[in-house]
Write an enzyme that holds these catalytic residues in place. Structure first.
Site, PDB file in Angstrom:
ATOM      1  N   MET B   1     -59.004  31.990 -29.357  1.00 15.03           N
ATOM      2  CA  MET B   1     -58.493  32.400 -30.655  1.00 15.03           C
ATOM      3  C   MET B   1     -57.149  32.088 -30.660  1.00 15.03           C
ATOM      4  SD  MET B   1     -59.527  35.703 -32.578  1.00 15.03           S
ATOM      5  CE  MET B   1     -58.504  37.005 -32.063  1.00 15.03           C
ATOM      6  N   CYS B   2     -56.764  31.582 -31.889  1.00 15.26           N
ATOM      7  CA  CYS B   2     -55.116  31.168 -32.171  1.00 15.26           C
ATOM      8  C   CYS B   2     -54.948  31.533 -33.565  1.00 15.26           C
ATOM      9  CB  CYS B   2     -55.111  29.569 -31.748  1.00 15.26           C
ATOM     10  SG  CYS B   2     -54.832  29.196 -30.091  1.00 15.26           S
ATOM     11  N   GLY B   3     -53.797  31.424 -34.219  1.00 19.96           N
ATOM     12  CA  GLY B   3     -53.755  31.700 -35.501  1.00 19.96           C
ATOM     13  C   GLY B   3     -52.799  30.330 -36.063  1.00 19.96           C
ATOM     14  N   ARG B  32     -53.796  37.175 -33.019  1.00 16.44           N
ATOM     15  CA  ARG B  32     -54.698  35.931 -32.695  1.00 16.44           C
ATOM     16  C   ARG B  32     -54.184  35.131 -31.631  1.00 16.44           C
ATOM     17  NH1 ARG B  32     -58.891  34.756 -36.289  1.00 16.44           N
ATOM     18  NH2 ARG B  32     -59.081  32.830 -35.412  1.00 16.44           N
TER      19      ARG B  32
END
Lengths: 227, 299
Positions: B1-3, B32
């Site tokens: 996950m990342c933002g 995130r």
């Protein structure tokens, strides 16, 4: 009428108050303000109440709903009404991916468009979309109905079981084992009922029906002993 | 996950508030990506014949003044510089390749985070709020900005592995997702002369775009080729000199939401990153289609 302002209270506070309605129904009409894209709003309800959410909701809004009537006056994020059991969930705007995923019952109405995987693995819910839906919608759909007044994306109804799919617009492509089927009088009647229930003004005769050709492995009696 | 978050201003109304508007967007994506964060801001453009570099040295006490003097003497040209924590922005009255060669020779331990006429990339390991305050993000001005909060999956949590990645002059990339063919693609790109700092999959995507653009592709062509050659999940946001571009993989595995008003276009992994923007209640908000290229540029 009870108003919960999510700028002042947490989603946990809101959901706790809504869950308490199951055993102690003191308020039937709830309004939620400032949802601001928060996840898990009005999840796991089990009471004959109405919840109006004013603004855009985040992921899993109205998930696992039983009995309650939930309206989002805005867009909803991924997994809206996922695993809904009964009740009505209405999205006034668009819904993101996996709307109504695995839902067993009730009615989900999306007045805008729905993203990819709408009704994935649906198990009895009725979904009515006034706009269009994205790719891989109704993948492995088991029962219930999916009505689309706009267009459907790629691989509609892939590996379908017994969902009745009705699409008014174009279908970009059908998934494995999904075929167009004859629109018989009982289907016109079913679709008319669904459109009326959803409050959508469309002529059932403008729609095409799609369903399972029942040719995949799981449908072959010779494979029954494998389970 | 990342933002991922991005904000592009359609006019100059909010230019002085760009950092202030963007900071809460970046911080809201901490859930995130709490491992590292970074952003690329565009503004304060240098004129013809100048190049702007963002440089980093691990030591906060490093003397940028000395570096600037030495570099200026070596190149025989004027340099203006400004320090921000352990990073400095240098405006050099020469071309990019001369500046790069001189730096490589004189200061091999100084990392070039970005190069161009407008871009500045700032990134570090740590919580987004700490990185925002370290670089005084809220006080920054500019025309557009893209940022990233990282939850590492494919490689270590390091400054080098954090986003944005520079992909060429005034270009950068942020990525949410994971690529499955990055090892083989990295080898291929190395043979084509692209250099890599890390084992990170996103850096391969950045290197791929650099390579395609060097081959003469337009940004749109480079991204169309990326759709064919990159295997895996991605939502990309690409910063360009005049705007930004957004593209999702063909199965739309990773989330993205766009919002547009008369004053701006904003992009985020989740809608909640956009709620502090002015006029968001009445903005057009929608989900970008899979395998579709969206671009906004002022010119």
């Amino acid at each position: 009428m009870m108003t919960v302002d999510l700028a002042a209270q947490s989603v946990r506070d809101l959901n706790k108050a809504l869950h308490e309605c199951k055993d102690n129904l003191t308020e039937k009409e709830w309004v939620v303000t400032n949802p601001k894209g928060n996840h898990n709003i009005a999840v796991g309800l089990d009471a004959d109440i109405s919840v109006d959410i004013h603004g855009h909701a985040g992921y899993f809004c109205a998930g696992m709903n039983k009995t309650a009537n939930i309206t989002v006056h805005g867009n909803a994020g991924q997994g809206v009404a996922e695993n809904m059991m009964s009740g009505v969930v209405r999205i006034k705007g668009d819904a993101s991916q996996a709307a109504g995923a695995t839902a067993h019952g009730g009615l989900l109405v999306i007045e805008g468009n729905a993203g990819a995987r709408c009704g994935i693995s649906m198990k009895g819910v009725d979904i009515v979309v006034k706009g269009s839906i994205g790719h891989m919608s109704c993948f492995m759909g088991q029962s219930g109905s999916l009505v689309v007044c706009g267009d459907a994306g790629e691989a509609l109804g892939d590996s379908l079981y017994e969902v009745h799919i009705y699409v008014k617009g174009t279908v970009k492509s059908l998934g494995a084992d999904c075929i167009e089927k004859e629109m018989r009088s009982e289907h016109v009647a079913e679709l008319k009922g669904l459109l009326e229930k959803a409050g959508v003004d469309e002529n059932p005769l403008d729609f095409k029906r799609y369903g399972s050709a029942r040719q995949l492995y799981t449908f072959k009696v010779d494979n029954a002993s494998a389970y | 996950m990342c933002g991922i978050v991005g904000l592009y201003l359609k006019n100059d109304k909010f230019e002085k508030n760009l950092g202030e508007l963007f900071e809460p967007m970046l911080i809201s994506m901490t859930d995130r990506g709490p491992d590292s964060a970074g952003f690329a801001i565009y503004g304060d453009e240098v004129g013809e014949g100048w190049v702007k570099l963002t440089l980093r040295h691990p030591d906060e006490a490093f003397s940028w003044e000395k570096l600037s003097d030495k570099l200026s003497a070596s190149l025989g040209c004027e340099i203006k510089w400004m320090q921000n924590a352990n990073v400095a922005v240098l405006k050099i009255n020469t071309d990019e390749s001369s500046a790069r060669s001189a730096l490589d020779e004189l200061y091999p331990d100084v990392l070039i985070l970005s190069a161009g006429s407008s871009i500045e990339i700032l990134k570090e390991v740590g919580l987004p709020e700490n990185i925002a305050s370290k670089f005084n993000l809220s006080g920054m001005k500019g025309s557009h900005i893209i940022g990233h909060t990282r939850m590492a999956t494919e490689s270590a949590v390091t400054m080098e592995g954090s986003h944005p990645f520079s992909t060429g002059s005034d270009l950068c990339l942020v990525h949410n997702g994971s690529l499955s063919n990055h090892n083989r693609l990295r080898d291929k790109l190395k043979r084509e002369g692209i250099t890599f700092e890390t084992e990170n999959d996103s850096e391969v995507a950045a290197g791929y775009l650099t390579w395609r653009l060097n081959q003469g592709d337009t940004l749109k062509e480079a991204l169309e080729n990326a759709l064919k050659d990159l295997d895996g999940f991605f939502t990309f946001t690409i910063g360009t000199k005049d705007g930004f571009a957004v593209m999702r993989d063909p199965i739309a595995c990773k989330p993205a939401v766009l919002a547009e008003t008369d004053d701006y276009v904003a992009m985020a992994s989740e809608y909640q990153a956009l709620v502090t923007l002015p006029g968001i209640e009445n903005a057009k908000v929608w989900e970008p289609e899979p395998a579709t290229f969206y671009i906004w540029e002022r010119k």
